[in-house]
Write an enzyme that holds these catalytic residues in place. Structure first.
Site, short mmCIF file in Angstrom:
data_model
loop_
_atom_site.label_atom_id
_atom_site.label_comp_id
_atom_site.label_asym_id
_atom_site.label_seq_id
_atom_site.Cartn_x
_atom_site.Cartn_y
_atom_site.Cartn_z
CD GLU A 167 -2.99 -1.33 2.08
OE1 GLU A 167 -3.06 -0.46 2.97
OE2 GLU A 167 -3.71 -2.35 2.07
CG HIS A 207 -14.84 -7.67 7.20
ND1 HIS A 207 -14.44 -6.97 8.31
CD2 HIS A 207 -13.83 -7.54 6.30
CE1 HIS A 207 -13.25 -6.41 8.08
NE2 HIS A 207 -12.86 -6.75 6.87
CG HIS A 208 -13.69 -14.08 7.44
ND1 HIS A 208 -13.66 -15.19 6.62
CD2 HIS A 208 -14.82 -14.16 8.15
CE1 HIS A 208 -14.75 -15.92 6.85
NE2 HIS A 208 -15.48 -15.31 7.76
CD GLU A 209 -8.34 -7.02 9.39
OE1 GLU A 209 -8.60 -6.26 8.47
OE2 GLU A 209 -7.25 -7.65 9.46
CG HIS A 238 -9.22 -5.22 1.37
ND1 HIS A 238 -9.26 -3.86 1.42
CD2 HIS A 238 -10.12 -5.60 0.42
CE1 HIS A 238 -10.17 -3.42 0.56
NE2 HIS A 238 -10.71 -4.46 -0.06
CD GLU A 239 -5.28 -5.17 4.51
OE1 GLU A 239 -6.04 -6.05 4.91
OE2 GLU A 239 -5.68 -4.04 4.22
CD GLU A 273 -6.55 -2.60 0.45
OE1 GLU A 273 -6.94 -1.50 0.80
OE2 GLU A 273 -6.16 -3.47 1.27
CD GLU A 322 -7.66 1.03 3.19
OE1 GLU A 322 -8.59 0.50 3.80
OE2 GLU A 322 -6.53 0.51 3.10
C1 NOJ Z 1 -8.00 -2.64 5.79
C2 NOJ Z 1 -8.89 -2.80 4.62
O1 NOJ Z 1 -8.26 -2.42 3.43
C3 NOJ Z 1 -10.14 -1.99 4.88
O2 NOJ Z 1 -10.98 -2.03 3.74
C4 NOJ Z 1 -10.82 -2.50 6.10
O3 NOJ Z 1 -11.94 -1.69 6.37
C5 NOJ Z 1 -9.88 -2.48 7.31
N1 NOJ Z 1 -8.65 -3.11 6.97
C6 NOJ Z 1 -10.48 -3.18 8.51
O4 NOJ Z 1 -10.58 -4.56 8.27
CA CA Z 2 -5.85 -1.97 3.13
#
Ligand code: NOJ
Ligand code: CA
Length: 678
Positions: free
Chosen positions: A178, A380-382, A460-461, A479, A485
């Site tokens: 990023e 969503h899986h963070e 993402h990431e 991403e 963002e």
């Molecule tokens: C980074 C992601 O790119 C973003 O879209 C997300 O909202 C946040 N992490 C939280 O998971």
């Molecule tokens: Ca990101």
């Protein structure tokens, strides 16, 4: 017609130290249309390749080979055992994408190499030569004395012919990939990510990347001296680059070559080098558009964590579901729906639950509410990079979503510092890179588990895109560069106006990106943050950035306030029959036309950097003799990203294949056009 390739095999003899031993023949393989020539040779036991385009060198003689931690050298002391050629010309179909039919037309040369001294060492290399580039990969066959393999280095070189202009991102950084692209002479680079884009003095455009990255480490390019890059495989925490067992193969190393920036975009070489689709039933894989409980958190209006400002409440998500149903969106992304966000979540990934919602989020009722209205929740899986915790729950997490009818899941790997947490079988903790083999294995495990449960992925990431979507078309988008963002909170790291004029020729050459465009309320964020764009440019990004899942990222109330420009976001498809780059200068401007898969309509996006521009666009790609209406969304009077980003003028005019449109783009602006077939 396919012209039969020319294979010229000529024996040359080495001089010097190993003169007693004949050097292996120089082998040439020419691309089907005669554009490119790849030369392979072994000099003094060292395998090398070279690439020419129409008689001009594009890649100078460059080394090939692998080094193992324990075991025989696979980069020197080699001789040719045998070679074989093959010729392919086939067309296959993408279930979704920027182009339906893709022609895979190449000539192949496979060489089997062995120890020059007659020992049992073995290494195979396969080259595929297309008119728009080359790919090659290593195979380590089974051989005596080689059990478990530990690759300590890959010696592959890409020796460029000059100090080319280079668009690059740094490797081994804290924020993964990023960053914003730097444009500089090649010699200003050190360790950089792929895909990297280069422009030669002769006006050729090159993209170096890889295809089919499976159970291997990502390749970074290391410029050690002069204008030669060397492969630098992202290591495990113990320094080993890749672990495996014979027989094993590397990803394809790819070099795409075109005489215009658009030629790189219209090249499908990366996809051609991936394996065909492995999924039988694709009925559940559907490109589309989504909204979500997302931008409001990035703006600081609500929180991922529970409490009075929690975003993912039943009532708030219902509001988004209603908005989506009313405006024809397929999905509503909900972040912060699960337990684990409270406190510093970036440091506490190990406590995320992927099955337990927060008490104020009625997942069952909301999933049903959405289903009844033709809208699905997007999961969503963070993970915050706590892979062990996530993998333990993977099966249950996807089982839950499948049962609820959730068809798409966004995953995330935000970490503090730069490391992914790996916990080994003895409970010991290790710090791994996002793009080493450990994570490549993980990302693949998620793709396969998601496919088993009929779930599409937006990562993402992510690991870099190397064309996985051909084999697993549920791997939709990701991403892997700065998205919108950064405009919410990036401060000095905001996306500059030229960012999206570079992405199509760099990051997006790898594959689709979840850029999350569509911001209508562009200014006045916390700490002076804002979007460096006009509203019309936000519309154009839906065409410029290819993503089979595109977000309309702004808040519902901001769309409700501007129904006229919002109509374009409602209309624009995310799945295309064909894609054409109409004009481009990397970092300055780009215009792309794409044809809708479901109708005869075309869409055009045209964007510029901070410089206002006038561009003429010929519509000669339209069906001759057919009438169309162009619905044009352009920057309004006196618009500019800086002082006046909001005005959008909407205009309708009859057009046909003989028409030329004169576009006028404001500073940081753009034009979005729907060309409706009559
Ligand atoms: C980074 C992601 O790119 C973003 O879209 C997300 O909202 C946040 N992490 C939280 O998971
Ligand atoms: Ca990101």
């Amino acid at each position: 017609m396919v012209r039969f390739s020319v294979f010229a095999f000529a024996l040359v003899f080495a001089t010097g130290a190993s003169a007693a031993e004949p050097a292996m023949g120089d082998m040439q393989i020419v691309s089907p249309g005669g554009v490119l020539t790849l030369n392979f040779s072994i000099r003094d036991g060292v395998p090398t390749y070279r690439v020419d385009r129409q008689g001009q060198a594009v890649v100078r003689a460059s080394r090939l080979g692998l080094q193992l931690k324990a075991g025989p050298a696979l980069d020197s002391g080699l001789k040719l055992l045998s070679q074989a050629t093959n010729q392919v010309d086939r067309t296959w179909k993408q279930p979704w994408g920027e182009q339906t039919e893709i022609r895979d037309r190449h000539n192949e040369l496979s060489v089997k190499l062995g120890g020059a001294a007659g020992d049992g060492r073995r290494l195979d290399i396969v080259f595929r030569v297309f008119d728009d580039g080359v790919g090659f990969r290593y195979r380590i066959p089974e051989q005596p004395g080689l059990g478990a393999i530990e690759i300590s280095d890959e010696v592959t070189e890409f020796a460029m012919t000059g100090d080319h202009k280079t668009w690059w991102l740094p490797a081994y950084q804290q924020a993964y990939s990023e960053y914003h692209y730097t444009e500089s002479p090649l010699t200003r680079t050190d360790k950089i990510l792929t895909p990297v884009t280069l422009k030669t003095e002769q006006g050729l455009y090159l993209s170096i990347h890889e295809a089919a990255l499976i159970d291997y480490a990502s390749m970074v390019l290391h410029r050690r001296e002069g204008t030669t890059f060397k492969a630098d495989l992202v290591p495990w925490s113990d320094g080993i680059k890749v672990r495996g067992k014979a027989p094993m193969e590397s990803p394809w190393r790819t070099i795409q070559i075109a005489d215009s920036p658009g030629g790189l975009v219209e090249s499908y070489l990366i996809l051609n080098l991936n394996e065909p689709c492995r999924l039988k039933d694709l009925s559940w894989i559907k490109p589309g558009k989504y909204v979500g409980v997302w931008w409001e958190m990035h703006l600081g209006k609500s929180t991922w964590s529970t409490g009075p400002t929690h975003g993912a409440t039943t009532a708030n998500v219902k509001r988004y579901l209603d908005f989506a149903a009313k405006n024809g969106f397929d999905g509503v992304l909900v972040e912060g729906w699960n337990q684990g966000w409270d406190g510093d979540w970036t440091a506490n990934g190990e406590i995320f639950s992927f099955t337990k919602p927060t008490p104020d989020f009625d997942i069952e009722a909301l999933a049903k509410y959405g289903r009844e209205r033709g809208v699905r929740l997007i999961g969503h899986h963070e993970t915050a990079g706590a892979i062990d915790n996530y993998e333990r729950q993977l099966e249950d997490a996807f089982t839950l979503y499948e049962r609820l009818g959730v068809r798409a899941v966004k995953t995330g790997y935000v970490v503090q510092g730069q490391s992914i947490l790996r916990i080994d079988k003895d409970g010991k903790k290790h710090q791994e890179w996002h793009d080493g083999q450990y994570m490549v294995r993980h990302y693949w495990k998620v793709i396969e588990t998601a496919a088993k449960h009929h779930v599409m992925l937006d990562v993402h990431e992510p690991m870099k895109d190397t064309g996985e979507r051909r084999t697993y078309p549920n791997m939709m988008t990701r991403e892997g560069a700065c998205g919108t963002e950064y405009d919410a909170w990036g401060g000095k790291d905001h996306n500059p106006p030229d960012h999206t004029t570079i992405l199509p020729f760099t990051r997006l050459l790898a594959g689709p990106m979840d850029y999350t465009p569509g911001i209508f309320s562009l200014t006045g964020f916390l700490n002076g943050n804002r979007v460096y764009s006009t509203v019309a440019k936000q519309l154009a990004l839906y065409v410029i950035v290819f993503s089979p899942l595109h977000m309309a990222a702004d808040l519902p109330e901001n769309y409700a306030a501007r129904p006229e420009p919002f109509q374009f976001i409602k209309d624009v498809p995310t799945d295309w029959t064909t894609t054409k780059v109409l004009n481009a200068q990397i970092g300055d401007f780009v215009t792309i036309a794409r044809k809708d898969r479901k109708s005869d309509d075309w869409y055009i996006g045209s964007i510029t950097d901070e410089t206002p521009r006038k561009l003429s666009v010929q519509l000669n790609f339209l069906d001759p003799g057919r009438s169309y209406v162009a619905e044009i969304y352009r920057d309004g009077k006196d618009a500019s990203w800086e002082k006046n980003p909001n005005p959008v003028e909407i205009d309708r005019q009859p057009v046909d294949s003989k028409s030329t449109l004169e576009l006028s783009l404001a500073s940081g602006g753009g034009t979005a056009i729907r060309i409706r077939a009559k």
